[in-house]
Enzyme design. Structure first.
Site, short mmCIF file in Angstrom:
data_model
loop_
_atom_site.label_atom_id
_atom_site.label_comp_id
_atom_site.label_asym_id
_atom_site.label_seq_id
_atom_site.Cartn_x
_atom_site.Cartn_y
_atom_site.Cartn_z
N SER A 20 2.62 23.89 -13.58
CA SER A 20 3.43 23.00 -12.74
C SER A 20 2.75 22.82 -11.39
O SER A 20 2.06 23.73 -10.91
CB SER A 20 4.82 23.61 -12.53
OG SER A 20 5.55 22.89 -11.55
N TYR B 240 10.29 30.73 -10.33
CA TYR B 240 9.62 29.75 -11.19
C TYR B 240 8.26 29.38 -10.63
O TYR B 240 7.24 29.39 -11.35
CB TYR B 240 10.49 28.50 -11.32
CG TYR B 240 9.81 27.37 -12.05
CD1 TYR B 240 9.72 27.37 -13.43
CD2 TYR B 240 9.23 26.29 -11.35
CE1 TYR B 240 9.07 26.35 -14.11
CE2 TYR B 240 8.59 25.27 -12.02
CZ TYR B 240 8.52 25.30 -13.40
OH TYR B 240 7.87 24.30 -14.07
#
Length: 246
Positions: free
Chosen positions: A144, A157
């Site tokens: 990501s 995350y």
């Protein structure tokens, strides 16, 4: 599973019954690979997709080490080879970055177990077969932009994706030349999971040079390109519509 030896490259894509994973597995099948579809609980959808693509479906909870390891073993049991591993599966939920107490140790453990440790387990389990791949094995980790910039749905995350980016580089150095390891780091992708993320959609529409989030097919196209380039390794490739420029 019954052994069906394949004369085509075999690709295992985790989390591949919807969103990015489904787009990747469809693209790799269209490119001529045998595909192994995976999910944690979408068995009916997984079996239907595998049947449509002429591949296999395996259910596994990647938070359980034995099941994660068994996923790679099931692919080998089915086709006798494994050429490509795409670590796409991941979990995320919003936790404000400044609310430290809300990101509990239990949250950290759950996120790291699926987003970081499970890919490591899968790489370990798949490595002997990847080393025997006729054209060389390839691992692509779907990470990501939150692992590159101080963004993301939560600190756990973002940290898990930053760690996976670094693991990508470490493994690329350790496993070359026989196995290539790269990462694709998307920004916002327009999927069912993100459809209610109104603020994020506003950011990409208003600030990203491309004026939109990625579609799953955009990510799949990049994964396919990374796999096709036999010289590329150790790269973390941002795919955020140019938002990193702003």
């Amino acid at each position: 599973m019954t052994l069906e030896p394949s004369d085509r490259p075999v690709a295992l894509v985790t989390g591949s019954t919807s969103g990015i994973g489904e787009a990747v597995v469809r693209r790799l099948a269209a490119d001529g690979m045998r595909v192994v579809v995976h999910s944690r609980n979408s068995t009916e959808a997984g079996e239907a997709l595998a049947a449509e693509l002429g591949g296999a479906y395996v259910r596994a909870d990647l938070a359980v080490e034995e099941e994660a390891r068994g996923l790679a073993e099931a692919a080998l049991d089915r086709y006798g080879r494994l050429d490509v591993l795409v670590n796409n599966a991941g979990i995320s939920w919003p936790i404000p970055h400044d609310d430290l107490a809300a990101a509990t140790p239990a949250d950290w453990r759950q996120v790291l177990e699926v987003n970081l440790i499970a890919p490591w387990v899968l790489c370990t389990a798949a490595l002997p077969a990847l080393r025997e791949a006729p054209a060389g094995g390839s691992i692509v980790n779907v990470t990501s932009h939150a692992g590159v910039r101080p963004k993301g749905s939560s600190v756990p995350y973002a940290a898990s994706k930053a760690a996976l980016n670094h693991v990508t580089r470490l493994l690329a150095a350790a496993l070359a030349p026989g196995v290539r390891v790269n990462a694709v780091a998307p920004g916002l992708v327009d999927t069912a999971m993100t459809k209610d993320w109104a603020h994020a959609h506003d950011i990409w529409r208003d600030r990203a040079p491309m004026r939109r989030p990625a579609q799953p097919a955009d990510v799949a196209d990049l994964v396919a390109s990374v796999l096709a380039n036999s010289y590329l390794t150790g790269e973390v490739i941002l795919l955020d519509g140019g938002l990193n420029l702003t």
